[in-house]
Motif scaffolding. Sequence first.
Motif, PDB file in Angstrom:
ATOM      1  N   ALA A   1       0.761  -1.299  -0.003  1.00 34.14           N
ATOM      2  CA  ALA A   1       0.014   0.174  -0.071  1.00 34.14           C
ATOM      3  C   ALA A   1       0.906   1.294   0.028  1.00 34.14           C
ATOM      4  O   ALA A   1       1.975   1.075   0.557  1.00 34.14           O
ATOM      5  CB  ALA A   1      -0.885  -0.029   1.080  1.00 34.14           C
ATOM      6  N   PRO A   2       0.406   2.188  -0.713  1.00 30.55           N
ATOM      7  CA  PRO A   2       1.179   3.495  -0.736  1.00 30.55           C
ATOM      8  C   PRO A   2       1.261   4.411   0.765  1.00 30.55           C
ATOM      9  O   PRO A   2       0.540   5.176   0.957  1.00 30.55           O
ATOM     10  CB  PRO A   2       0.330   4.319  -1.682  1.00 30.55           C
ATOM     11  CG  PRO A   2      -0.892   3.888  -1.529  1.00 30.55           C
ATOM     12  CD  PRO A   2      -0.815   2.501  -1.316  1.00 30.55           C
ATOM     13  N   ILE A   3       2.264   3.844   1.656  1.00 28.38           N
ATOM     14  CA  ILE A   3       2.450   4.500   2.860  1.00 28.38           C
ATOM     15  C   ILE A   3       3.628   5.340   2.984  1.00 28.38           C
ATOM     16  O   ILE A   3       4.002   5.691   4.013  1.00 28.38           O
ATOM     17  CB  ILE A   3       2.242   3.453   3.990  1.00 28.38           C
ATOM     18  CG1 ILE A   3       3.279   2.347   3.817  1.00 28.38           C
ATOM     19  CG2 ILE A   3       0.767   2.885   3.720  1.00 28.38           C
ATOM     20  CD1 ILE A   3       3.485   1.539   5.071  1.00 28.38           C
ATOM     21  N   ALA A   4       4.370   5.471   2.476  1.00 28.99           N
ATOM     22  CA  ALA A   4       5.700   6.229   2.424  1.00 28.99           C
ATOM     23  C   ALA A   4       5.342   7.534   2.783  1.00 28.99           C
ATOM     24  O   ALA A   4       4.525   8.399   2.482  1.00 28.99           O
ATOM     25  CB  ALA A   4       6.379   6.242   0.951  1.00 28.99           C
ATOM     26  N   GLY A   5       6.398   7.813   3.951  1.00 24.84           N
ATOM     27  CA  GLY A   5       6.158   9.380   4.480  1.00 24.84           C
ATOM     28  C   GLY A   5       4.875   9.249   5.527  1.00 24.84           C
ATOM     29  O   GLY A   5       4.774  10.410   6.159  1.00 24.84           O
ATOM     30  N   LYS A   6       4.020   8.185   5.854  1.00 25.22           N
ATOM     31  CA  LYS A   6       2.970   8.175   6.536  1.00 25.22           C
ATOM     32  C   LYS A   6       3.331   7.624   7.810  1.00 25.22           C
ATOM     33  O   LYS A   6       4.386   6.628   8.042  1.00 25.22           O
ATOM     34  CB  LYS A   6       1.750   7.465   5.969  1.00 25.22           C
ATOM     35  CG  LYS A   6       1.139   8.152   4.664  1.00 25.22           C
ATOM     36  CD  LYS A   6       0.025   7.522   4.113  1.00 25.22           C
ATOM     37  CE  LYS A   6       0.008   8.146   2.716  1.00 25.22           C
ATOM     38  NZ  LYS A   6      -0.849   9.507   2.820  1.00 25.22           N
ATOM     39  N   LEU A   7       2.581   8.018   9.056  1.00 25.24           N
ATOM     40  CA  LEU A   7       2.709   7.317  10.267  1.00 25.24           C
ATOM     41  C   LEU A   7       1.449   6.573  10.513  1.00 25.24           C
ATOM     42  O   LEU A   7       0.349   7.015  10.435  1.00 25.24           O
ATOM     43  CB  LEU A   7       2.824   8.415  11.251  1.00 25.24           C
ATOM     44  CG  LEU A   7       2.629   7.944  12.963  1.00 25.24           C
ATOM     45  CD1 LEU A   7       3.795   7.234  13.398  1.00 25.24           C
ATOM     46  CD2 LEU A   7       2.632   9.066  13.954  1.00 25.24           C
ATOM     47  N   ILE A   8       1.815   5.397  10.921  1.00 21.93           N
ATOM     48  CA  ILE A   8       0.676   4.297  11.142  1.00 21.93           C
ATOM     49  C   ILE A   8       0.643   4.249  12.629  1.00 21.93           C
ATOM     50  O   ILE A   8       1.761   3.580  13.149  1.00 21.93           O
ATOM     51  CB  ILE A   8       1.119   2.874  10.257  1.00 21.93           C
ATOM     52  CG1 ILE A   8       1.370   3.255   8.915  1.00 21.93           C
ATOM     53  CG2 ILE A   8       0.092   2.074  10.630  1.00 21.93           C
ATOM     54  CD1 ILE A   8       0.296   3.811   8.287  1.00 21.93           C
ATOM     55  N   VAL A   9      -0.237   4.336  13.303  1.00 31.09           N
ATOM     56  CA  VAL A   9      -0.476   4.201  14.516  1.00 31.09           C
ATOM     57  C   VAL A   9      -1.443   3.023  14.960  1.00 31.09           C
ATOM     58  O   VAL A   9      -2.460   3.169  14.492  1.00 31.09           O
ATOM     59  CB  VAL A   9      -1.021   5.349  15.396  1.00 31.09           C
ATOM     60  CG1 VAL A   9      -1.261   5.253  16.814  1.00 31.09           C
ATOM     61  CG2 VAL A   9      -0.239   6.473  15.170  1.00 31.09           C
ATOM     62  N   ASP A  10      -1.027   1.973  15.613  1.00 32.19           N
ATOM     63  CA  ASP A  10      -1.659   0.753  15.889  1.00 32.19           C
ATOM     64  C   ASP A  10      -2.432   0.772  17.277  1.00 32.19           C
ATOM     65  O   ASP A  10      -1.938   0.827  18.265  1.00 32.19           O
ATOM     66  CB  ASP A  10      -0.979  -0.431  15.939  1.00 32.19           C
ATOM     67  CG  ASP A  10      -1.727  -1.524  15.642  1.00 32.19           C
ATOM     68  OD1 ASP A  10      -2.980  -1.896  15.995  1.00 32.19           O
ATOM     69  OD2 ASP A  10      -1.048  -2.569  15.247  1.00 32.19           O
ATOM     70  N   LEU A  11      -3.888   1.155  17.241  1.00 28.96           N
ATOM     71  CA  LEU A  11      -4.347   1.537  18.565  1.00 28.96           C
ATOM     72  C   LEU A  11      -4.734   0.083  19.308  1.00 28.96           C
ATOM     73  O   LEU A  11      -5.218   0.112  20.462  1.00 28.96           O
ATOM     74  CB  LEU A  11      -5.972   2.322  18.248  1.00 28.96           C
ATOM     75  CG  LEU A  11      -5.605   3.546  17.725  1.00 28.96           C
ATOM     76  CD1 LEU A  11      -7.072   4.182  17.245  1.00 28.96           C
ATOM     77  CD2 LEU A  11      -4.688   4.437  18.671  1.00 28.96           C
ATOM     78  N   ASP A  12      -4.684  -1.224  18.397  1.00 29.30           N
ATOM     79  CA  ASP A  12      -4.968  -2.335  19.207  1.00 29.30           C
ATOM     80  C   ASP A  12      -3.850  -3.351  18.537  1.00 29.30           C
ATOM     81  O   ASP A  12      -4.057  -4.064  17.701  1.00 29.30           O
ATOM     82  CB  ASP A  12      -6.494  -2.844  18.856  1.00 29.30           C
ATOM     83  CG  ASP A  12      -6.880  -4.124  19.408  1.00 29.30           C
ATOM     84  OD1 ASP A  12      -6.215  -4.315  20.549  1.00 29.30           O
ATOM     85  OD2 ASP A  12      -7.766  -4.644  19.015  1.00 29.30           O
ATOM     86  N   PRO A  13      -2.821  -2.907  19.043  1.00 26.83           N
ATOM     87  CA  PRO A  13      -1.535  -3.626  18.448  1.00 26.83           C
ATOM     88  C   PRO A  13      -1.557  -5.170  18.785  1.00 26.83           C
ATOM     89  O   PRO A  13      -2.134  -5.603  19.838  1.00 26.83           O
ATOM     90  CB  PRO A  13      -0.425  -2.990  19.015  1.00 26.83           C
ATOM     91  CG  PRO A  13      -0.903  -2.275  20.206  1.00 26.83           C
ATOM     92  CD  PRO A  13      -2.419  -2.122  20.121  1.00 26.83           C
ATOM     93  N   PRO A  14      -0.998  -6.031  17.638  1.00 24.97           N
ATOM     94  CA  PRO A  14      -0.828  -7.357  17.897  1.00 24.97           C
ATOM     95  C   PRO A  14       0.071  -7.556  19.089  1.00 24.97           C
ATOM     96  O   PRO A  14       1.205  -6.594  19.483  1.00 24.97           O
ATOM     97  CB  PRO A  14      -0.237  -7.812  16.675  1.00 24.97           C
ATOM     98  CG  PRO A  14       0.360  -6.658  16.017  1.00 24.97           C
ATOM     99  CD  PRO A  14      -0.287  -5.573  16.630  1.00 24.97           C
TER     100      PRO A  14
END
Length: 144
Positions: A87-100
């Motif tokens: 997926a096009p996520i370059a430069g994005k912050l991914i925040v996992d609210l319910d992390p594995p």
Amino acid sequence: MSLRVSIVGMGSIGTRAARRLLAAEPDIALTLYDVEAERCEGFRGSATLATSAREALAESDTILLALPREREIDRTLERFSDGKVTAPIAGKLIVDLDPPPADRALRLDRAIASAGGRYTRAPWQAAGADGAVAQLLHALRHPA
């Protein structure tokens, strides 16, 4: 500064996050997506309702994942059996609210970094609701 945030997954965690973000930051540009589109309907007029996870990813610089299983994270980030995020996520912050669990989160972190994004698990989970939103907004306004 207008924050551009997308939430993918509008179950209880995503819905709660959306309500708190809108209450704390009325000018936020919020985009919401869930495979069950009706879960987003209560936010029509306050947020953009995306028609796909890919659209939600494209709309924002910060993506909050509120997904119950790793399988849904993989679908959202287009991570396939080779482990690569497409997926096009370059430069994005991914925040996992319910992390594995930590070992899986580490693999996800590496995959997201390889795709040019940044990954973090919600460090504010232990904070109270208002404190959690304040910490998130502070982190979004003042990235490290």
